[in-house]
Design a protein around this motif. Sequence first.
Motif, PDB file in Angstrom:
ATOM      1  N   ALA A 163      35.000 -32.022  23.038  1.00 50.34           N
ATOM      2  CA  ALA A 163      34.476 -30.697  23.404  1.00 50.34           C
ATOM      3  C   ALA A 163      34.989 -30.221  24.764  1.00 50.34           C
ATOM      4  O   ALA A 163      35.016 -29.007  25.027  1.00 50.34           O
ATOM      5  N   SER A 164      35.385 -31.160  25.604  1.00 51.10           N
ATOM      6  CA  SER A 164      35.859 -30.750  26.932  1.00 51.10           C
ATOM      7  C   SER A 164      37.293 -30.202  26.861  1.00 51.10           C
ATOM      8  O   SER A 164      37.787 -29.633  27.827  1.00 51.10           O
ATOM      9  N   ASN A 165      37.954 -30.402  25.735  1.00 48.73           N
ATOM     10  CA  ASN A 165      39.337 -29.898  25.591  1.00 48.73           C
ATOM     11  C   ASN A 165      39.295 -28.447  25.096  1.00 48.73           C
ATOM     12  O   ASN A 165      38.946 -28.194  23.940  1.00 48.73           O
ATOM     13  N   GLN A 166      39.654 -27.541  25.978  1.00 52.49           N
ATOM     14  CA  GLN A 166      39.600 -26.114  25.632  1.00 52.49           C
ATOM     15  C   GLN A 166      40.992 -25.490  25.638  1.00 52.49           C
ATOM     16  O   GLN A 166      41.133 -24.285  25.831  1.00 52.49           O
ATOM     17  N   LYS A 167      42.026 -26.337  25.448  1.00 56.67           N
ATOM     18  CA  LYS A 167      43.396 -25.798  25.365  1.00 56.67           C
ATOM     19  C   LYS A 167      43.453 -24.798  24.210  1.00 56.67           C
ATOM     20  O   LYS A 167      42.869 -25.053  23.142  1.00 56.67           O
ATOM     21  N   ARG A 219      40.380 -25.676  15.882  1.00 61.69           N
ATOM     22  CA  ARG A 219      38.939 -25.675  15.542  1.00 61.69           C
ATOM     23  C   ARG A 219      38.566 -24.394  14.798  1.00 61.69           C
ATOM     24  O   ARG A 219      37.802 -24.422  13.825  1.00 61.69           O
ATOM     25  N   LYS A 220      39.114 -23.265  15.254  1.00 60.26           N
ATOM     26  CA  LYS A 220      38.814 -21.984  14.581  1.00 60.26           C
ATOM     27  C   LYS A 220      39.379 -21.986  13.161  1.00 60.26           C
ATOM     28  O   LYS A 220      38.792 -21.396  12.245  1.00 60.26           O
ATOM     29  N   VAL A 270      41.628 -25.109  20.534  1.00 58.85           N
ATOM     30  CA  VAL A 270      40.635 -24.100  20.127  1.00 58.85           C
ATOM     31  C   VAL A 270      41.094 -23.418  18.839  1.00 58.85           C
ATOM     32  O   VAL A 270      40.291 -23.165  17.924  1.00 58.85           O
TER      33      VAL A 270
END
Length: 221
Positions: free
Chosen positions: A175-179, A186-187, A183
């Motif tokens: 969850a801390s990976n917001q590259k 995940r979408k 993202v």
Amino acid sequence: MQKTWSDLDHYIESHLIPQDQKLQQVIDNTDQYGLSNHLAVAPNQGMLLQMLIQMNKAKRVLEIGTFAAYSTLWLARALPEDGYLLTIEGRDSHARVAQENIQQAQMHVDIDLRIGMAADVLNALPKDTSPFDFIFIDADKGSYPTYLELALQFSHSGTIIVLDNVIRAGDIIDASNQKPSIVGIRKMFEALQNHPRLLSCTALQTVGSKGHDGLAIAIVK
Ligand code: DHB
Ligand code: MG
């Protein structure tokens, strides 16, 4: 574990994947241009793409993300002479190498390489363009949700859609990976979930010479 995975991929290749001069030439030429073959599919993954096309008797294939055209050649190998393969590459530098690799390979089927954003290229096709039977998505991961919807616009009932690199060594559940790339994947999973236009879909983790990653497969309803 990486060494074991790579050794096992080589074991699989040496038994099950026929040597192909044309494919090897793409790898060598891509190396010479200093581009990383790590971005290409592994030979046993290329064979899986070939087999999915053969199983579905696909004739019209779309690839979003040519890179240096290694996967493109695997897709082309699966097609009959009257097949059609459209492959789209967004980066000029990659497309130049891809075009050279495609020209050198002299495949039995016409490979139509277009440079540009996938949405622009596809929306510029003639209005009466037939849908594709098989679609391979292997481009910038941040745009996977967009590419999935685009692929569906150019699909018919039974079209198979494969998306590469959907696991990324587990980064997708960190969850801390917001590259943007993570993202985007995940979408894509959210979009696949209960999608009204899909008959069925799944994702598989893979380990091998390309590390720990995976692919998603969907069948259009
Ligand atoms: C990367 C992209 C790919 O399509 C692939 O198969 C492996 C790695 C990347 O951008 O790192
Ligand atoms: Mg890939």
